[in-house]
Design an enzyme around this catalytic site. Structure first.
Site, PDB file in Angstrom:
ATOM      1  N   VAL A 136       2.546  -5.977   8.799  1.00  0.00           N
ATOM      2  CA  VAL A 136       2.179  -7.025   7.839  1.00  0.00           C
ATOM      3  C   VAL A 136       1.085  -6.370   6.996  1.00  0.00           C
ATOM      4  O   VAL A 136      -0.055  -6.264   7.426  1.00  0.00           O
ATOM      5  CB  VAL A 136       1.663  -8.300   8.525  1.00  0.00           C
ATOM      6  CG1 VAL A 136       1.181  -9.307   7.480  1.00  0.00           C
ATOM      7  CG2 VAL A 136       2.741  -8.916   9.411  1.00  0.00           C
ATOM      8  N   PRO A 137       1.442  -5.874   5.814  1.00  0.00           N
ATOM      9  CA  PRO A 137       0.542  -4.985   5.058  1.00  0.00           C
ATOM     10  C   PRO A 137      -0.612  -5.696   4.363  1.00  0.00           C
ATOM     11  O   PRO A 137      -0.696  -5.748   3.130  1.00  0.00           O
ATOM     12  CB  PRO A 137       1.491  -4.327   4.060  1.00  0.00           C
ATOM     13  CG  PRO A 137       2.529  -5.372   3.797  1.00  0.00           C
ATOM     14  CD  PRO A 137       2.719  -6.074   5.125  1.00  0.00           C
ATOM     15  N   CYS A 138      -1.547  -6.191   5.146  1.00  0.00           N
ATOM     16  CA  CYS A 138      -2.710  -6.883   4.586  1.00  0.00           C
ATOM     17  C   CYS A 138      -3.539  -5.938   3.724  1.00  0.00           C
ATOM     18  O   CYS A 138      -4.262  -6.393   2.831  1.00  0.00           O
ATOM     19  CB  CYS A 138      -3.550  -7.508   5.686  1.00  0.00           C
ATOM     20  SG  CYS A 138      -3.984  -6.406   7.034  1.00  0.00           S
ATOM     21  N   HIS A 139      -3.411  -4.632   3.953  1.00  0.00           N
ATOM     22  CA  HIS A 139      -4.151  -3.672   3.127  1.00  0.00           C
ATOM     23  C   HIS A 139      -3.672  -3.674   1.684  1.00  0.00           C
ATOM     24  O   HIS A 139      -4.378  -3.215   0.801  1.00  0.00           O
ATOM     25  CB  HIS A 139      -4.062  -2.259   3.735  1.00  0.00           C
ATOM     26  CG  HIS A 139      -2.687  -1.692   3.772  1.00  0.00           C
ATOM     27  ND1 HIS A 139      -1.748  -2.072   4.721  1.00  0.00           N
ATOM     28  CD2 HIS A 139      -2.079  -0.774   2.979  1.00  0.00           C
ATOM     29  CE1 HIS A 139      -0.621  -1.405   4.507  1.00  0.00           C
ATOM     30  NE2 HIS A 139      -0.802  -0.612   3.457  1.00  0.00           N
TER      31      HIS A 139
END
Length: 179
Positions: A136-139
């Site tokens: 889950v690419p929160c970056h």
């Protein structure tokens, strides 16, 4: 089958991954030491056993490693088990998983998709509790104006910027005394 975890090496350090019957339920970004990474996993998931990854988990690890080596992969088809995660947070994570490597969205962009820009703070809080960073690419989620915003992983914004640089994303960032 109960939950298990494994540690693995990446370009940003030694990460961890936890899984259960229905999929990946956690990814741990590197801590200052392997022992601290292991301890953080156990702190968040109880006394789960360290084990050799199952084939589908090993495949997910290989893809995470390749992504952090610069090979674009959205990881969107890796099955996650987000049982117990609030519905709002899952909605945030579903939208974040649509962001391709090298691209970004803002907290406000996600908030608008969920009902209104006034939810931006809630989006940020959900991403701060993301149990599966990278998958889950929160970056890839930035503050208004394309600024990096916060990042709760070890290393904070510097880790976020490093991950975005690996992916070739453009970030409007002027270092401050607090970076």
């Amino acid at each position: 089958m109960s939950s298990h975890f494994a540690l693995f090496d990446t370009a940003i350090g030694r990460c961890g991954i936890a899984w259960g019957e229905r999929g990946i339920n956690a990814v741990q970004l590197p801590m200052p030491s392997e022992q601290k990474t292991r301890a953080r996993i156990r702190q968040r998931h109880g006394d789960i056993a360290e084990a050799a990854p199952l084939p589908h988990v090993q495949a997910a690890i290989a893809r995470i490693v390749e992504l952090l080596d610069g090979k674009p992969d959205d990881l969107a088809d890796i099955p996650l088990d987000l049982d117990g995660v609030p519905e709002f947070d899952r909605g945030v994570y579903d939208i974040a998983r649509t962001i391709p490597p090298g691209k970004t969205m803002t907290y406000g962009d996600i908030a608008k998709r969920l009902g209104g820009v006034e939810l931006s703070r809630d989006v940020g809080q959900a991403l701060g509790h993301n149990p599966c960073p990278i998958v889950v690419p929160c970056h890839r989620v930035l503050a208004a104006g394309g600024k990096p915003g916060g990042f709760s992983a070890n290393g904070g914004v510097a880790t976020k910027l490093k991950m975005l640089a690996i992916e070739g994303a453009v970030v409007n960032h002027t270092p401050s005394l607090f970076d």
